[in-house]
Design an enzyme around this catalytic site. Structure first.
Site, mmCIF file in Angstrom:
data_model
loop_
_atom_site.group_PDB
_atom_site.id
_atom_site.type_symbol
_atom_site.label_atom_id
_atom_site.label_comp_id
_atom_site.label_asym_id
_atom_site.label_seq_id
_atom_site.Cartn_x
_atom_site.Cartn_y
_atom_site.Cartn_z
ATOM 1 N N ASP A 224 -3.607 3.696 2.864
ATOM 2 C CA ASP A 224 -5.529 3.349 2.673
ATOM 3 C C ASP A 224 -6.000 1.996 3.463
ATOM 4 O OD1 ASP A 224 -4.960 2.274 0.570
ATOM 5 O OD2 ASP A 224 -6.333 2.861 -0.230
ATOM 6 N N ASP B 164 1.115 -0.953 -0.333
ATOM 7 C CA ASP B 164 -0.153 -0.022 -0.482
ATOM 8 C C ASP B 164 0.636 1.407 -0.262
ATOM 9 O OD1 ASP B 164 -1.624 2.028 0.381
ATOM 10 O OD2 ASP B 164 -1.973 1.546 2.531
ATOM 11 N N GLU C 17 -8.053 -22.045 -14.644
ATOM 12 C CA GLU C 17 -8.567 -22.366 -12.926
ATOM 13 C C GLU C 17 -9.516 -23.606 -13.090
ATOM 14 O OE1 GLU C 17 -9.670 -20.998 -8.922
ATOM 15 O OE2 GLU C 17 -11.233 -20.759 -10.445
ATOM 16 N N ASP D 106 -10.270 -17.394 -14.498
ATOM 17 C CA ASP D 106 -11.153 -18.143 -14.119
ATOM 18 C C ASP D 106 -12.410 -18.842 -13.478
ATOM 19 O OD1 ASP D 106 -11.340 -16.958 -10.751
ATOM 20 O OD2 ASP D 106 -13.677 -16.470 -11.294
HETATM 21 O O1 TEU Z 1 -12.584 -19.382 -6.852
HETATM 22 C C1 TEU Z 1 -13.485 -20.169 -7.410
HETATM 23 C C2 TEU Z 1 -12.535 -21.890 -7.032
HETATM 24 O O2 TEU Z 1 -12.477 -22.469 -7.911
HETATM 25 C C3 TEU Z 1 -12.520 -21.927 -5.650
HETATM 26 O O3 TEU Z 1 -11.295 -22.046 -5.087
HETATM 27 C C4 TEU Z 1 -13.405 -21.058 -4.848
HETATM 28 O O4 TEU Z 1 -13.377 -19.899 -4.609
HETATM 29 C C5 TEU Z 1 -13.747 -21.843 -3.192
HETATM 30 O O5 TEU Z 1 -12.824 -22.107 -2.629
HETATM 31 C C6 TEU Z 1 -14.578 -23.177 -3.413
HETATM 32 O O6 TEU Z 1 -14.134 -23.764 -2.283
HETATM 33 C C7 TEU Z 1 -11.882 -18.437 -8.168
HETATM 34 C C8 TEU Z 1 -11.252 -17.666 -7.680
HETATM 35 O O7 TEU Z 1 -9.994 -17.829 -7.341
HETATM 36 C C9 TEU Z 1 -11.948 -17.095 -6.520
HETATM 37 O O8 TEU Z 1 -10.955 -16.004 -5.281
HETATM 38 C C10 TEU Z 1 -13.262 -16.798 -6.591
HETATM 39 O O9 TEU Z 1 -13.762 -16.324 -4.932
HETATM 40 C C11 TEU Z 1 -14.400 -17.356 -7.413
HETATM 41 O O10 TEU Z 1 -13.687 -17.997 -8.106
HETATM 42 C C12 TEU Z 1 -15.526 -16.469 -7.756
HETATM 43 O O11 TEU Z 1 -15.036 -15.826 -8.948
HETATM 44 CA CA CA Z 2 -3.632 1.829 -1.395
#
Ligand code: TEU
Ligand code: CA
Length: 600
Positions: free
Chosen positions: A71, A67, A299, A245
């Site tokens: 903030d 940061d 992912e 994601d």
């Molecule tokens: O994560 C989805 C996922 O696979 C999981 O890790 C999920 O967050 C959860 O832990 C299942 O129990 C992705 C992102 O990495 C995560 O940070 C987000 O919250 C999610 O998608 C939604 O966008």
């Molecule tokens: Ca900041």
């Protein structure tokens, strides 16, 4: 966990792939990617290897990184200020968790405007400067593509919810309710139903995650075109690719039938198997990715090892790599922690390695912003063993045939946070689970919290520990999430000054990896899969052969090398004080948490 009919579908999908692969092999190739991947399979030093196979990626969770304006929230200028630190460490690619305009229901994984920087993080000038400074140092940036869902505050959704005939209605997934309730039994990962009734029209919208994260309707070609435009916008700015994601979730099951009861606890195995996911990814590749020198990593939550090649076989032209979760989730069932054994961990590595095959590539990672700290998870975070075990894990992570993804703070051996009560957690996932399991009376608060302490995503989200200054030097204000109280002992400043630190071990590993092609491209072989204490594997490329030995215990372990192997030299160890070895040694007295790379 998977139903019989689901398995059957899977099987037919796999057979389909086989057919596709065969066609690809017998058809003369036109694209260069195909030609390159179709060359004989013997590993060789690869001057022509794509850059992302040889990269080491460092994940930044910007909110918790650095940061600069007091903030309490990390910002892009904070990243720019630390680029020399990262460069010296040896990482050459950065994955930035979402930096887009967001109301932060899920820390940026709920995007309100895909072309705007989150105001807490700075503005587009800050972004441009950060990217230019990365490039000046020969570093690349990949960004997070979160397009399974948007924020409910995105203008598309604001429009979509207005009326059934709004031009944006079909950007999201709307259904009538059933018997006065949700359209089907889909659960949300963040608690309760995956459907929310919207008063304006009385219909329900689908949200696999929070209510503030409505799922986009990929069936609508306009949605896909919008996503491709967003991708071009950032690629044209100079980013080098995307971490995608929950990308397997973009295609929803046809007709949205109820989940069978056995899938309710793990809906990801169904959500990840929509009928058109591969069609969409191939289209995305054709329309966008193939026109840039970009890397992609999906992912792949809900994707089994067997399915992985469907995403990563280069001949299919979808993604370059995926993140498998079987390894980091080895020892848990949702928020519940379970025991794990070393042979299970090794089996996961071996399976991951096999899924890459000769036409794909893998990732190596031990944590990220959704998982506990790796040393607290797979290592030993007690004061005596923390540093040496963190180094042992780094040795393992950075010597796989895969692109390593290192998460911020892991290069220091940062640990889980000592959580006390529910009020210590910030995560939207925890709030949903608390409601579903504890408030409903299904699980006691004590039991839930005892597991959560070890499994919570917030463990990895506490601020980066830069120095022994107040708040670990992360902020001069009040940090958005508490700093781990161990920052006086564990921080970057102290470790940069200490040649024997976890930081310098990471640096040395990356240096060695960049100089020895066998450690990147060489064949991986687990020599002793059943050994409960030692992970022993070789990496072989042409006539070069390296042996990695890692002792996963607090004891000294006498280890005889299998297969008549003989050690020629020690390349790099993690400082566990082992006695000197004679060249030609065929047995090693492995010290507690010793991790050594030998030349054979
Ligand atoms: O994560 C989805 C996922 O696979 C999981 O890790 C999920 O967050 C959860 O832990 C299942 O129990 C992705 C992102 O990495 C995560 O940070 C987000 O919250 C999610 O998608 C939604 O966008
Ligand atoms: Ca900041």
């Amino acid at each position: 966990m998977q139903t019989a009919s689901f398995r059957k579908t899977l099987l037919s999908v796999m057979m389909g792939t086989l057919a596709i692969c065969q066609t690809a092999m017998s058809t003369p190739s036109t694209g260069s990617a195909l030609a390159k991947e179709d060359t004989p399979q013997t590993p060789a030093a690869r001057p022509g290897a794509p850059w992302w196979k040889e990269a080491v990626v460092y994940q930044i969770y910007p909110r918790s990184f650095n940061d600069t304006n007091g903030d309490g929230i990390g910002d892009l200028n904070g990243i720019t200020a630390k680029l020399d630190y990262l460069k010296t460490l040896g990482v050459d690619t950065i994955w930035l968790s979402p930096h887009f305009d967001s109301p932060n229901a899920d820390n940026g994984y709920d995007i309100r405007d895909y072309r705007k920087v989150m105001s807490e993080f700075g503005n587009m000038d800050d972004f441009d400067r950060m990217l230019a400074e990365m490039k000046r140092r020969g570093m690349r940036l990949i960004i997070d593509l979160v397009v399974n869902h948007s924020s409910d505050e995105h203008r598309w959704f604001v429009e979509s919810r207005q009326s059934k005939d709004n031009p944006y209605r079909d950007y999201y997934i709307w259904r009538d309710g059933r018997d006065g309730g949700a359209p089907n039994n889909y659960p949300s990962f963040f608690g309760g139903s995956a459907w929310k009734k919207d008063e304006a029209t009385g219909q329900y919208y689908l949200h696999y995650f929070a209510r503030k994260q409505p799922d986009l309707n990929w069936e609508n070609p306009k949605v896909r075109a919008e996503v491709y435009d967003i991708m071009r916008f950032w690629l044209d700015k100079g980013v080098s690719g995307f971490r995608m994601d929950v990308i397997p979730f973009i295609s929803k099951p046809d007709g949205l039938p109820d989940l069978p009861a056995e899938n309710l606890a793990h809906p990801e195995f169904v959500y990840a198997n929509g009928p058109r996911v591969h069609q969409y990814l191939q289209e995305m590749n054709r329309e966008v990715l193939s026109r840039y020198d970009a890397m992609t990593v999906g992912e792949a939550f809900g994707i089994s090892f067997e399915q992985a090649p469907l995403f990563t076989d280069a001949r299919r032209r979808e993604l370059d790599m995926i993140f498998h979760f079987d390894l980091v989730r080895l020892d848990r069932d949702g928020w519940r922690k379970k025991d794990w054994t070393l042979p299970e961990l090794k089996a996961a590595y071996a399976q991951i390695d096999r899924t890459g095959g000769s036409h794909g590539w893998n990732t190596s990672f031990l944590t990220n912003h959704d998982n506990p700290r790796s040393v607290s998870h797979f290592g030993d975070d007690s004061p005596e063993w923390r540093a040496v075990s963190a180094k042992a894990l780094a040795t393992m992570m950075l010597t796989q045939r895969a692109t390593p993804f290192l998460y911020q703070g892991d290069e220091l051996g940062m640990t889980n946070y000592p959580f006390h009560g529910i009020e210590d957690y910030d995560d939207v996932e925890v709030k949903g689970q608390w409601h579903d399991f504890v408030e409903s009376g299904k699980v006691s608060a004590e039991e839930y919290l005892s597991h959560l302490r070890q499994t919570s995503r917030d463990n990895a989200r506490t601020p980066m520990q830069w120095s022994a200054a107040p708040n670990a030097g992360f902020t001069t204000g009040t940090p958005w999430l508490a700093v781990n109280p161990n920052y006086a002992q564990i921080n970057a400043t102290a470790q940069v000054d200490d040649a024997g630190s976890v930081y310098h071990h990471h640096r040395r590993l990356m240096e060695v990896r960049s100089q020895i092609p066998a450690l990147i491209h060489g064949e991986f072989r687990d020599l002793d899969p059943a050994n409960p204490k030692v992970f022993a594997y070789t990496r072989t490329l042409d006539d070069k052969r390296y042996l990695v030995l890692i002792n996963f215990t607090r004891e000294t372990v006498a280890y005889d090398l299998p297969e008549g192997l003989k050690i020629a030299a020690t390349l790099l160890d993690n400082g566990a004080a082992q006695p000197p070895l004679q060249p030609g040694a065929a047995s090693v007295s492995l010290q507690p948490w010793q991790a050594t790379i030998y030349q054979l």
